[in-house]
Structure formats: structure tokens, C-alpha cells
Design an enzyme around this catalytic site. Structure first.
Site, PDB file in Angstrom:
ATOM      1  N   GLU A  80       0.972  -1.230   0.515  1.00 48.09           N
ATOM      2  CA  GLU A  80       0.063   0.494   0.265  1.00 48.09           C
ATOM      3  C   GLU A  80       0.764   1.371  -0.089  1.00 48.09           C
ATOM      4  O   GLU A  80       1.322   1.571   0.897  1.00 48.09           O
ATOM      5  CB  GLU A  80      -1.300   0.267   1.059  1.00 48.09           C
ATOM      6  CG  GLU A  80      -1.856  -1.446   1.274  1.00 48.09           C
ATOM      7  CD  GLU A  80      -2.753  -1.056   0.862  1.00 48.09           C
ATOM      8  OE1 GLU A  80      -3.469  -0.007  -0.091  1.00 48.09           O
ATOM      9  OE2 GLU A  80      -4.075  -2.061   0.635  1.00 48.09           O
ATOM     10  N   MET A  81       1.498   1.785  -0.776  1.00 49.65           N
ATOM     11  CA  MET A  81       1.703   3.027  -1.337  1.00 49.65           C
ATOM     12  C   MET A  81       1.477   4.798  -0.645  1.00 49.65           C
ATOM     13  O   MET A  81       2.489   5.262  -1.470  1.00 49.65           O
ATOM     14  CB  MET A  81       2.498   2.676  -2.689  1.00 49.65           C
ATOM     15  CG  MET A  81       1.350   2.160  -4.301  1.00 49.65           C
ATOM     16  SD  MET A  81       2.863   2.079  -4.986  1.00 49.65           S
ATOM     17  CE  MET A  81       3.856   3.038  -5.207  1.00 49.65           C
TER      18      MET A  81
END
Length: 448
Positions: free
Chosen positions: A330-331
Site C-alpha cells: 500500500e504505497m
């Protein structure tokens, strides 16, 4: 008891509604409206009043994504190849891109067969339609890599591009869910997460499929579909993982800054199951987390996430396909905080997009560097094991082999001259003095 209930119902029907009933009905209607517009449930995919929406001068739509990828391959055929055979339910390509320096595809012959010297990665983007940012980060990465092809020799840009293209073998699923993206562009519903049929592609895989970390409700954002692999969009994962031996699978998402290793499903959460190589995977997650900044957290999926997730792709790749590294990254994002709607929950504002993309690049750098070093270590250990095996195996056969060789040579040396009637060297005749004496005596001359 039944008679009393019947009387109560009749009384309610015959009497005029009271003020209390009017208020109750009004309040119930309000609650229903709030739910329908997404303010009453995080799982609802109905549209909301967004704080901001994408400007396609900054973001890419489905059409421009396809144009960018196609042009990239045409301009740089030595480093990029495109597979258009994988498509969505609506026949939109998912664009499977293969990136490496094809002129230096080295292989190694080890004791267990042929293995790639380059680590082979499968990167997945766009599984959830409303998460634009991961796809944009992939495009930003490709631009960065190709920019180095034109940079001065030995410049940082040149060295980075050489590092990626010469030492890595990367497959990229550019848009796993193009139908969902197309639906968002058509309807303006930036809460839409699933495929054209509403199925969450990341709950549609056979790893604890149907668990409580998914939903059987078609109106829920975590709708798992009627059965595993029900969506044609999932075929690309199956065929690629069946065809190629991948060292790593990375699924990119947005909404918060966290990096998960397997597992995330409810059964693993309950039994506290961890991958056999959890230490190795956590080392990669830690490296990426440090590169991404102090705000990134990492860990086992069910420990890090507040809710279970059943049927995810990255759990499937780890648990079923046994890929050594399988991460969910999850960037971008701050999580589900107050005043967040949909698009702003998963994507930065238009004017902050480029800066956010630049901030995400160290995640890729750490990923690539770590896997290159890991693969080199694997190859070194493989060669070391092969050398030990080569020294050991012949010793158990050397004496029988030499005995057989001696017998063979003895038979061969005795049989060959007779068989071929051939002398391998000229024989010199030896004449004795006695024979010469007799010869000369006959002639009337005697030699003593």
C-alpha cells in the site's frame, strides 16, 4: 399470543399515524439515504460528493495508458515486449509488459537444472479500479527507466537504467481491472472498486475463498464473486504463474502506507499461520519500508490490518504457487480518516501527483536492489553446492571405472593388431652372428 399480535396489527392499521410514527419514518429514511450515498458504510460503493476528482492532464485514463505502453514498446523493442492476449470481460487489454535487456538474458546451469541469473518479478497494478495512484507510479517508473537510455554515459540516470534492465527480468500487469477503470470514467463514481460485475478481484482467488474477510453481497466493495476465478481478469495471474518461475510477486495498492507479507486471511489469522520464509520476506518489507520513509509500516497481513482479507491474490501466490516473495504494498495514503471520501482516500490531488510519485520511487529501488542481491546469493550457493556434489560423486565410482578402463584397454590392444593386420611401428630385423657364420661358411669363408 398469536391472537394478541393480530389485534395489535389491526389497531395500527385502523388508527391514524401518530406524530411519533412520522418522526420515526423520517429518521429511518434519513439513515437509508445516508447509507445509499456512502456515509453510513465503508463497504458501500455508491458515489459520494468528492473533495476533488482527477484531471486527466495530470492523470492517465484507460485510453492514454494503452497509448503510453504501446509507444514505449515501439520505441524500445530491445528492452520491452508487450502481450495483448490477456483481456477483461469487456475485451479491454490488460497490457502485460515484459521488461529486461533481452540481449543479455543470462542463465545458469545448476545441480537442479537451469535457473535464471536475473531475479524474475511479477508486478501487478490496478486490481482495484478506484486506486489510480499505483498505475501512475508504474508509468512514472517506466519514464524514469527509459530516460536513462538517453542520459550521458555513467551518469546516475544511465547507471540506474543499466542496473534495472541488465539485472532484472520484470513482468508487469499494467491494468489488471480495466473494466472497473472504464466504468469510473463513464459514471464518475470514484468509489467503484470491482470489475464490471462488481467483483473484488482481490477476493476472487482460492485461498480461504468465502471466508468472513470477503462478502457474498454484490453491493459490497469486497464482493468475492460466485466462485474462485469467476472473473476473466484473473486468468492473467494463473497463466503467467504457470508459465514462468517467479522469484517475487508484488501487488501494488493505495490508501495507506503499509507493506504486508502473507497471510491476510481469516483462517491464518485465527491459527497464527506464517510463511515458512517469513524472516526473508520481512527483510524485504523492512528494506522497502525504510526506503519509503518513517511513515511506512510493515508486517504480516493479519497483524497489520484491522480486518481479515480472504481470497487475496498475494496470499494465493504465496500459499498455492509458492513464490518466494509475495507482498502487498500500500504505497500512498493516510488511511480511512475523517472527512475522506473515495478518490482523495486513494489518490493525491492533481497538483501534488508528481511530487507524490517521486516520493514513491525509493520503494521500487529498494525492491530491485534487495532482490538482485538475494538472487546473487542464491546463485552463489547453487554453484557452491554443485561444486561439492561434483567432488563427491566421482569418488564412489573411480575404482570400478579405472578397472573397467584397464580391462577394456587390454582387450583392445590385443585385438586391434590382429583385426587390422597393421603394425603401429616399423620392426627392425635382428641378425645373429651364428646365422652370418653359417652364411659365410657356405661361401667358402669361415669367420671365427
Amino acid at each position: 399470543m398469536a391472537t394478541q399480535e393480530t389485534c395489535t396489527i389491526r389497531t395500527c392499521i385502523t388508527k391514524p399515524p401518530s406524530i411519533f410514527m412520522h418522526i420515526t419514518l423520517l429518521f429511518s429514511s434519513l439513515i437509508i439515504c445516508l447509507f445509499l450515498f456512502g456515509l453510513g458504510s465503508a463497504g458501500n460503493v455508491s458515489p459520494r460528493a468528492e473533495l476533488y476528482v482527477p484531471n486527466y492532464k495530470y492523470y492517465h485514463n484507460v485510453s492514454s495508458i494503452g497509448t503510453f505502453i504501446t509507444d514505449l514498446v515501439v520505441k524500445h523493442p530491445t528492452y520491452f515486449r508487450l502481450d495483448l492476449n490477456f483481456k477483461s470481460r469487456s475485451n479491454i487489454p490488460q497490457y502485460v509488459l515484459h521488461m529486461t535487456n533481452f540481449s543479455s538474458s543470462r542463465i545458469s546451469y545448476g545441480s537442479h537444472g537451469v535457473s535464471n541469473v536475473k531475479p524474475r518479478l511479477l508486478l501487478s497494478f490496478g486490481e482495484h479500479a478506484r486506486e489510480f495512484f499505483p498505475v501512475e507510479s508504474m508509468i512514472h517508473l517506466l519514464k524514469r527507466i527509459t530516460r536513462g537510455l538517453y542520459a550521458p554515459l555513467n551518469s546516475p540516470e544511465d547507471q540506474y537504467t543499466k542496473h534495472v534492465l541488465s539485472q532484472l527480468d520484470i513482468y508487469i500487469i499494467v491494468m489488471a481491472n480495466p473494466d472497473g477503470r472504464h466504468l469510473i470514467e463513464k459514471t464518475g463514481n470514484y468509489c467503484w472498486r470491482g470489475t464490471s460485475t462488481g467483483v473484488d478481484l482481490d477476493r476472487n482467488f482460492p485461498w480461504n475463498f468465502g471466508g468472513r474477510g470477503s462478502s457474498g453481497d454484490p453491493g459490497d466493495e469486497e464482493f468475492r464473486g460466485p466462485f474462485p476465478h469467476s472473473e476473466p481478469e484473473g486468468r492473467v495471474y494463473l497463466e503467467l504463474s504457470n508459465t514462468h518461475h517467479f522469484d517475487a510477486f508484488i501487488s501494488f495498492h493505495s490508501g495507506i502506507k503499509q507493506i504486508y507479507i502473507p497471510f491476510a486471511d481469516s483462517a491464518s489469522r485465527k491459527a497464527k499461520i506464517v510463511p515458512v520464509n517469513s524472516i526473508v520476506q520481512l527483510a524485504l518489507a523492512e528494506a522497502m519500508s525504510k526506503a519509503g520513509g518513517s511513515s511506512f509500516k510493515y508486517g504480516i497481513g493479519y497483524n497489520l490490518c484491522e480486518y481479515p482479507a480472504d481470497g487475496t491474490i498475494y496470499d494465493y501466490m504465496a500459499g498455492v504457487k509458492k513464490i518466494p516473495y509475495s507482498l502487498n504494498v500500500e504505497m500512498w495514503g493516510e488511511g480511512d480518516v475523517d472527512n475522506k471520501q473515495c478518490f482523495d482516500l486513494f489518490n493525491p490531488p492533481n497538483e501534488k501527483l508528481v511530487a507524490s510519485l517521486d516520493d514513491s520511487m525509493p520503494l521500487y529501488d529498494a525492491l530491485f536492489t534487495h532482490l538482485v542481491h538475494w538472487k546473487q546469493k542464491q546463485i552463489h550457493e547453487q554453484y557452491h553446492q554443485l561444486g561439492q556434489t561434483d567432488l563427491y560423486i566421482p569418488k564412489s565410482y573411480v575404482i570400478p571405472f579405472l578397472l573397467c578402463l584397464c580391462v577394456f584397454l587390454a582387450i583392445f590392444c590385443r585385438q586391434v593388431p590382429c583385426a587390422f593386420n597393421h603394425r603401429f611401428y616399423s620392426r627392425k630385423r635382428v641378425v645373429s652372428l651364428r646365422s652370418l657364420s653359417s652364411t659365410f661358411t657356405v661361401s667358402g669363408i669361415k669367420i671365427t
